[in-house]
Design an enzyme around this catalytic site. Structure first.
Site, short mmCIF file in Angstrom:
data_model
loop_
_atom_site.label_atom_id
_atom_site.label_comp_id
_atom_site.label_asym_id
_atom_site.label_seq_id
_atom_site.Cartn_x
_atom_site.Cartn_y
_atom_site.Cartn_z
N SER A 75 0.74 -1.24 0.00
CA SER A 75 0.20 -0.04 -0.07
C SER A 75 0.68 1.22 0.16
O SER A 75 0.14 2.36 -0.06
CB SER A 75 -0.85 0.03 1.24
OG SER A 75 -0.45 -0.69 2.38
N HIS A 116 -3.46 -3.79 -5.54
CA HIS A 116 -3.85 -3.04 -4.30
C HIS A 116 -5.16 -3.19 -3.77
O HIS A 116 -5.96 -2.40 -4.26
CB HIS A 116 -3.33 -1.59 -4.22
CG HIS A 116 -3.11 -1.12 -3.12
ND1 HIS A 116 -3.61 0.37 -2.55
CD2 HIS A 116 -3.30 -1.68 -1.84
CE1 HIS A 116 -3.55 0.51 -1.26
NE2 HIS A 116 -3.39 -0.60 -0.58
N GLU A 164 -6.38 -1.14 -6.85
CA GLU A 164 -5.82 -0.18 -7.60
C GLU A 164 -4.57 -0.99 -8.20
O GLU A 164 -3.92 -1.71 -7.91
CB GLU A 164 -5.00 0.85 -6.80
CG GLU A 164 -5.96 1.78 -5.87
CD GLU A 164 -5.24 2.56 -5.13
OE1 GLU A 164 -5.67 3.87 -4.96
OE2 GLU A 164 -4.22 2.47 -4.58
N ASN A 188 -5.04 6.63 -0.73
CA ASN A 188 -4.08 6.71 0.40
C ASN A 188 -3.29 8.39 0.20
O ASN A 188 -2.98 9.01 1.05
CB ASN A 188 -3.03 5.95 0.54
CG ASN A 188 -3.64 4.75 1.56
OD1 ASN A 188 -4.57 4.70 2.15
ND2 ASN A 188 -2.87 3.47 1.52
P1 NAD Z 1 -0.32 -9.04 8.22
O1 NAD Z 1 1.04 -8.88 9.12
O2 NAD Z 1 -1.89 -9.22 8.80
O3 NAD Z 1 0.18 -10.37 7.39
C1 NAD Z 1 1.28 -10.54 6.78
C2 NAD Z 1 1.70 -12.15 6.59
O4 NAD Z 1 2.82 -12.29 5.91
C3 NAD Z 1 2.04 -12.81 7.99
O5 NAD Z 1 1.40 -13.80 8.29
C4 NAD Z 1 3.55 -12.92 7.93
O6 NAD Z 1 4.10 -14.20 8.73
C5 NAD Z 1 3.86 -13.18 6.51
N1 NAD Z 1 5.27 -12.72 5.94
C6 NAD Z 1 6.10 -11.81 6.46
N2 NAD Z 1 7.13 -11.79 5.66
C7 NAD Z 1 7.08 -12.97 5.04
C8 NAD Z 1 7.86 -13.54 3.79
N3 NAD Z 1 9.10 -12.94 3.77
N4 NAD Z 1 7.38 -14.54 3.25
C9 NAD Z 1 6.42 -14.96 3.62
N5 NAD Z 1 5.47 -14.65 4.42
C10 NAD Z 1 5.83 -13.36 5.08
O7 NAD Z 1 -0.18 -7.72 7.18
P2 NAD Z 1 -1.46 -7.36 6.27
O8 NAD Z 1 -2.20 -6.69 6.86
O9 NAD Z 1 -2.23 -8.85 5.74
O10 NAD Z 1 -0.46 -6.82 5.12
C11 NAD Z 1 0.02 -7.34 3.88
C12 NAD Z 1 0.35 -6.56 2.90
O11 NAD Z 1 -0.65 -5.89 2.24
C13 NAD Z 1 1.32 -5.50 3.19
O12 NAD Z 1 2.28 -5.24 2.15
C14 NAD Z 1 0.42 -4.24 3.56
O13 NAD Z 1 0.81 -3.01 3.33
C15 NAD Z 1 -0.50 -4.58 2.64
N6 NAD Z 1 -1.97 -3.90 2.62
C16 NAD Z 1 -2.46 -4.00 3.89
C17 NAD Z 1 -3.84 -3.35 4.34
C18 NAD Z 1 -4.67 -3.51 5.60
O14 NAD Z 1 -5.34 -2.71 5.78
N7 NAD Z 1 -4.03 -4.21 6.39
C19 NAD Z 1 -4.52 -2.78 3.04
C20 NAD Z 1 -3.96 -2.84 1.74
C21 NAD Z 1 -2.63 -3.26 1.67
#
Ligand code: NAD
Length: 509
Positions: free
Chosen positions: A123, A144, A156, A194
């Site tokens: 994001s 996204h 996105e 954002n």
């Molecule tokens: P989260 O912390 O809930 O989940 C991330 C997962 O990835 C964890 O289970 C972790 O163990 C795993 N992980 C970390 N590094 C890893 C690797 N190298 N290989 C394999 N697994 C790995 O995070 P999230 O909120 O689901 O966010 C994930 C992505 O999505 C981020 O890039 C975040 O910026 C993006 N995002 C999040 C949101 C939101 O509202 N949470 C919205 C849009 C985008």
């Protein structure tokens, strides 16, 4: 080159909140899906949780049992990326860290076929930067999603500098097939949502910093403009730590452009652990017996009888004011005059003026009109204007005490719920909408998205009641430009910088 992702095997990496949502959507759309997480057992756990989610959808009658079963059968947790060699699409949803994402995609290039598409759900990180160092950077694209993925319609589709147009198009088409509304975006800080959303928080934080109003009043004003949640409630829900981090990242990524400067009000809350709902306290208190306190609304007597009332200006709001003034004066057996030639909208009530904001403060208007009994009111946005619509207003500092009371009484008589505010230029709604439009205009100017994309993104990504260009249509370029110029004149500095996109379309004097 054309890329077809229909029915392809999807590998989702990262079994967190976003990854699990993406798995659900892809599997329900008929794709075989593999899920990998570096945390031992996390992928299997996520699949178990997904099974429970699908079951509850079936129980609620929102999903056919057979569809849920079939989707679950298509999902497989894996413990090594090598088990996903056949994937035609990888969607990455791991930790938000550039090095981690680069390392993952580098590794994946050695596993999946050269024609497989690599998508990142980042994001805030540049898609161009994530692709740097790949053997085939053209196949990396941003996909996204918004949280919660199964419910939020927006995707996105983020183009990095090297993203192949055919790859982005394939993700665009796939998103549609998954029931989403995709919007093309150029990889720039904050992408569309954002970025354009920043002023929604920033203007309220700025008003709070100068003590113009309370969180309840500011929230009430923006809810009256159709937003589901006021900015304070929304920041409390998102978490001030998260919201502040996004603001900081957009600010830093824009080389500390003052347009995006974070707020000291929020910095202090974050420093104190007042994160909002999740910590029990933000702008409001949560937990046992607490919650958002009711809006303090003053009771206004009927306005004192006037000798003459004239409605000035043209447009929907002036017309509404005329109808409301006719209704307010009817019991006295007379009605308002109408002056269509004025360059302001509002009411002249004997020697006093009740003026729709054009960005100037009440003090400035009093000076320009050469009379001290002036009040300015905020821009009603939703049409038709519902009775009781909350509306901020401010009275010129040198106004007579009687006009201070009368200004509120008149707004109440015209059918509004008047909420007094300090004399801040553009008040709440006009100021916030003008800055949202300005940010969207700059995004379009810079090729981040087009006008329709900005509107769709803001409505679907953050549930705005309308898109910035839709607001602009119901207002005017000159009107928005005037508010921003007034803000710039008051606060100086780079923050209230009119977008050249608006400047080139405005008839500024
Ligand atoms: P989260 O912390 O809930 O989940 C991330 C997962 O990835 C964890 O289970 C972790 O163990 C795993 N992980 C970390 N590094 C890893 C690797 N190298 N290989 C394999 N697994 C790995 O995070 P999230 O909120 O689901 O966010 C994930 C992505 O999505 C981020 O890039 C975040 O910026 C993006 N995002 C999040 C949101 C939101 O509202 N949470 C919205 C849009 C985008």
């Amino acid at each position: 080159m054309s890329v077809d992702l229909r029915g392809t095997e999807v590998l989702v990496v990262g079994a967190g909140i976003m990854g699990a949502g993406i798995v659900q959507v892809a599997a329900l759309a008929g794709h075989p899906v593999k899920l990998f997480d570096m945390r031992e057992g996390a992928a299997a756990q996520a699949v178990d949780k997904l099974a429970a989610t699908l079951k509850s959808l079936v129980d609620k009658g929102k999903l056919a049992d057979a569809a849920a079963r079939a989707a679950l059968e298509r999902i497989a947790p894996i413990h090594s990326l090598a088990q996903a060699r056949a994937a035609g699409l990888v969607v990455e949803a791991i930790v938000e860290n550039l090095d981690a994402k680069r390392a993952l995609f580098n590794e994946l290039e050695g596993i999946v076929a050269p024609g497989a598409v690599l998508a990142t759900n980042t994001s805030s990180i540049s898609v161009t930067a994530i692709a740097n160092g790949l053997l085939h950077p053209g196949r990396l694209v941003g996909m996204h999603f918004f949280n919660p993925v199964p419910l939020m319609k927006l995707v996105e589709v983020v183009h990095g500098l090297q993203t192949d147009a055919a790859v982005a198009e394939a993700i665009f088409e796939l998103s549609k097939a998954w029931g989403k509304t995709p919007v093309h975006a150029k990889s720039t800080p904050g992408f569309i949502v954002n970025r354009i959303a920043r002023p929604y928080y920033a203007e309220t934080l700025a008003l709070l910093q100068e003590q113009a109003g309370t969180p309840q009043v500011l929230d009430a004003c923006l809810k009256a403009a159709g937003f589901r949640m006021g900015p304070c409630e929304l920041m409390d829900l998102i978490g001030h730590d998260t919201n502040f981090a996004v603001t900081n990242s957009v600010y830093a990524a824009n080389f500390f452009d003052k347009r995006y400067v974070p707020s000291l009000v929020q910095a202090e809350m974050v420093a104190g652990g007042l994160f909002g709902r999740k910590s029990g306290r933000g702008f409001y208190s949560y937990g046992e017996g607490a919650g958002i306190p009711p809006l303090p609304v003053a009771v206004h007597d009927a306005p004192a009888s006037a000798k003459q009332v004239t409605v000035h200006g043209v447009g929907t709001i002036a017309d509404h004011l005329e109808h409301a003034a006719i209704a307010a004066l009817a019991p006295q057996g007379w009605g308002p005059a109408r002056e269509l030639g004025s360059d302001w909208v509002g009411l002249a009530i004997d020697g006093a003026r009740l003026v729709l904001t054009d960005g100037r403060s009440a003090q400035q208007l009093a000076h320009d009109f050469g009379t001290s009994d002036v009040a300015v009111f905020d821009r009603p946005v939703l049409h038709p204007i519902a009775p009781g619509t909350a509306l901020a207003y401010a009275v010129a500092p040198n106004a007579h005490a009687a006009w201070r009371t009368q200004a509120g009484a008149w707004l109440a008589a015209l059918g509004f719920t008047p909420l007094p505010l300090a004399d801040a230029p553009g008040l709440v709604v006009a100021r916030t909408l003008a800055m949202l439009v300005n940010e969207a205009a700059d995004a379009v100017l810079q090729g981040v998205c087009d006008e329709a994309g900005a509107d769709a993104a803001m409505k679907l990504g953050v549930n705005y009641p309308a898109g910035p260009f839709e607001w602009l249509k119901g207002w005017s370029v000159d009107g928005v430009a005037k508010v921003i110029r007034a803000l710039d004149a008051e606060y100086r500095g780079e923050r209230y910088r009119l977008s050249p996109w608006l400047r080139r379309r405005a008839h500024l004097t």
